[in-house]
Design an enzyme around this catalytic site. Structure first.
Site, short mmCIF file in Angstrom:
data_model
loop_
_atom_site.label_atom_id
_atom_site.label_comp_id
_atom_site.label_asym_id
_atom_site.label_seq_id
_atom_site.Cartn_x
_atom_site.Cartn_y
_atom_site.Cartn_z
CG ASP A 185 -1.64 15.88 -2.97
OD1 ASP A 185 -2.35 16.29 -3.92
OD2 ASP A 185 -1.03 16.64 -2.21
CD GLU B 127 -2.62 1.60 2.39
OE1 GLU B 127 -3.40 2.57 2.35
OE2 GLU B 127 -2.40 0.93 3.42
CE LYS C 201 -1.60 25.34 -7.35
NZ LYS C 201 -0.80 26.28 -6.51
CG ASP D 61 3.08 7.63 4.42
OD1 ASP D 61 3.75 8.68 4.50
OD2 ASP D 61 1.88 7.62 4.11
#
Length: 222
Positions: free
Chosen positions: A124, A50, A128, A75
């Site tokens: 996320d 993950e 942009k 992470d």
């Protein structure tokens, strides 16, 4: 989260047998567990990652549903996955590990064909244009995933971002990758895998309370 809490969690992570925290230099010079994750888990069961695991809720949920697979939550923020690591130890989930590192180093942490599946949960979306290089389903990241996935390995993307869902679908079509399943609202449309419906993160529950649709794509990288 206060700095004292973070420091406490960092110290606890150092004592957890299910947490691996290599330095960037160690990874680049030759990561000891690359190609040898079987030694860490003590078995040769399939390995599922993950990416951007946060508190590790999905890693824990998948591990409970699939005791014959090994799960690694990845992470860079160790204070976040501390909760998942602690829960796994408390509940005796020996098929769970957490790896503190940058996702961009993934192909230095695992060897060819070492991973059977990858889950990307609520990343996320980096909307942009100048942030395109950071989107976790861009072409560079897909090539990294391909290096470590088994030939029929699966990638799962679950997100509340319509932008991320659409961007990924378009990219997969353009690169002629195999889209196995796609759903723009998993809780309203039938057919989603049970692990998509039955495991919910803290933030996912918040999104649902706000009436946001949760999207899902399952695909293979050709």
């Amino acid at each position: 989260m206060g700095s004292k809490n973070k420091l406490k969690r960092f110290k606890e992570n150092d004592t957890f047998k299910n947490v691996v925290q290599p330095t960037r230099e160690e990874v680049q010079e030759g990561f000891a567990l690359k190609g040898k994750w079987e030694e860490h888990f003590g078995n040769s069961n399939p390995i599922v990652l993950e990416l951007g695991c946060g508190k590790g809720e999905y890693t824990i949920g998948l591990a409970k549903q699939n005791p014959n697979k090994n799960f690694i939550g990845i992470d860079i923020k160790g204070a976040r996955f501390w909760r998942g690591a602690k829960t796994a130890l408390e509940e005796g989930l020996n098929n769970v590990a957490f790896l503190r590192t940058q996702i961009e180093l993934l192909d230095l942490l695992f060897t060819k064909d070492e991973v059977s599946e990858i889950w990307i949960t609520f990343p996320d979306p980096q909307i942009k244009y100048k942030r395109t290089k950071h989107r976790m389903t861009n072409e560079v990241f897909l090539n990294k995933y391909k290096k470590i996935l088994q030939p029929n390995g699966l990638v799962h993307l679950k997100t509340d971002s319509e932008f991320m869902h659409g961007y990924t679908l378009g990219l997969l079509h353009g690169l002629r990758h195999e889209i196995i399943y796609a759903n723009h609202d998993v809780y309203k449309n039938e057919g989603s895998p049970k692990e998509v419906l039955e495991i919910q993160t803290f933030y996912e529950n918040q999104y649902l309370e706000k009436g946001k649709a949760i999207t899902y794509i399952q695909f293979r990288i050709n």
